[in-house]
Design an enzyme around this catalytic site. Sequence first.
Site, short mmCIF file in Angstrom:
data_model
loop_
_atom_site.label_atom_id
_atom_site.label_comp_id
_atom_site.label_asym_id
_atom_site.label_seq_id
_atom_site.Cartn_x
_atom_site.Cartn_y
_atom_site.Cartn_z
N ASP A 1 0.87 -1.18 0.00
CA ASP A 1 0.00 0.00 0.00
C ASP A 1 0.91 1.22 0.00
O ASP A 1 2.04 1.15 -0.47
CB ASP A 1 -0.96 -0.04 1.20
N HIS B 1 1.38 1.77 -3.49
CA HIS B 1 0.35 2.62 -4.07
C HIS B 1 0.90 4.04 -4.22
O HIS B 1 1.36 4.42 -5.27
CB HIS B 1 -0.91 2.58 -3.22
#
Length: 386
Positions: free
Chosen positions: A166, A199
């Site tokens: 993430d 991300h």
Amino acid sequence: MEGREPGAVASNVRIVGKGVVDGNGWKRTTAGSIVDEAGNELPQYIASNAGKVLQDGLLAANQFRNAKEDPESLTGVVNKPENLQDSVLYSQYRSSLMTFMGVENLYLEGVTADNPAFHGVMILDSENTTVNAMKHTTYNTNNGDGVEFGGTHNGMVVNNFFDTGDDQVNFAAGQGKYGAQGRASEDVWIFNNYMRMGHGGVAVGSNTAAWVQRVLAEDNVMYKVETGGLRMKSTSDMAGGGRDFLFRDTAMACMGSSAFIMTLSYNLSPTGYVAADSATFKDVVVRNVSVDGNNSPTCGMAVSDSKPVIDIQAGPALGEGTATLSNFTFDDVVFRNVNPTNIKGLTNSTFRDVAFESVRNNANPWRFDQHSTGNTFVNVTPAPAK
């Protein structure tokens, strides 16, 4: 709140060495590992979700299973809904790898943070923190952030290696009306890090109510980051936002979608917070940055014309009450092999010495909506169409 003021829990904490903190959160992929672009072997974990956690998870599966067996006895669910659905249990009953809350003077060095069931290194309601020369090997664990700051001020993230599931360095600052009364995340310096996959490289939100502010990110290298080297996300009822950011002297290559994302249309699962005014992002400077190879098949990324290199989603086009973004500066930025921009609700901002050296399909890269007003262009190539 008792126990959450910086220093209320602990002071002068050092964790150093070459050891590994292994969360045993998820099973590995069939291949188990890859060799990266520098010749290093990196673990690879199964990308999962609430519907597949029991088959893909280890500690994550056990924690979800235990919560599901007797959900009514659980404590600590934030804004507890009447029906504890699987998505709520999944999001609130997996453990992060390392959590520091209410700490003053925290120093982490050299440790590898590996395979969390949830987030990686969480630094909350703390002061004077340094994360130096750590390895964060959490790819592709679900929600596997690298370092997250929440309600924390005076921090440094330096010399780290990130390969995360993430966001790599993320900031949060509460939700809605009551979150706005909390503590800002502020005064953080992020430099000399290698940021791979994940991300967002430097990410803000989506919880921004008490503001994320005064952040300097410089001298970083970002490779194959998936959704924005600088990723700022919130909603039209979250409050606060991000301000006073300087993102400079950074090389970005093989970006998975956009290089810069600033959006007030981020989709959140309902959490029950009391809505407030729209969040916003303002006073952001991007300087001396190169972006190369966005959506290039030679980078191993999918080719798509739908991912704008600068993606700004704000203002009236998103709905009544949604704020515009203002006072952005892009200065001395070079883009190669990228898609056109998609900019909505950006006002009173400056683009200076910005060059698009190659754009997919030879398109004009500048795409603004009618709510993007008062913007200035100085020595940009190509020039925006009239």
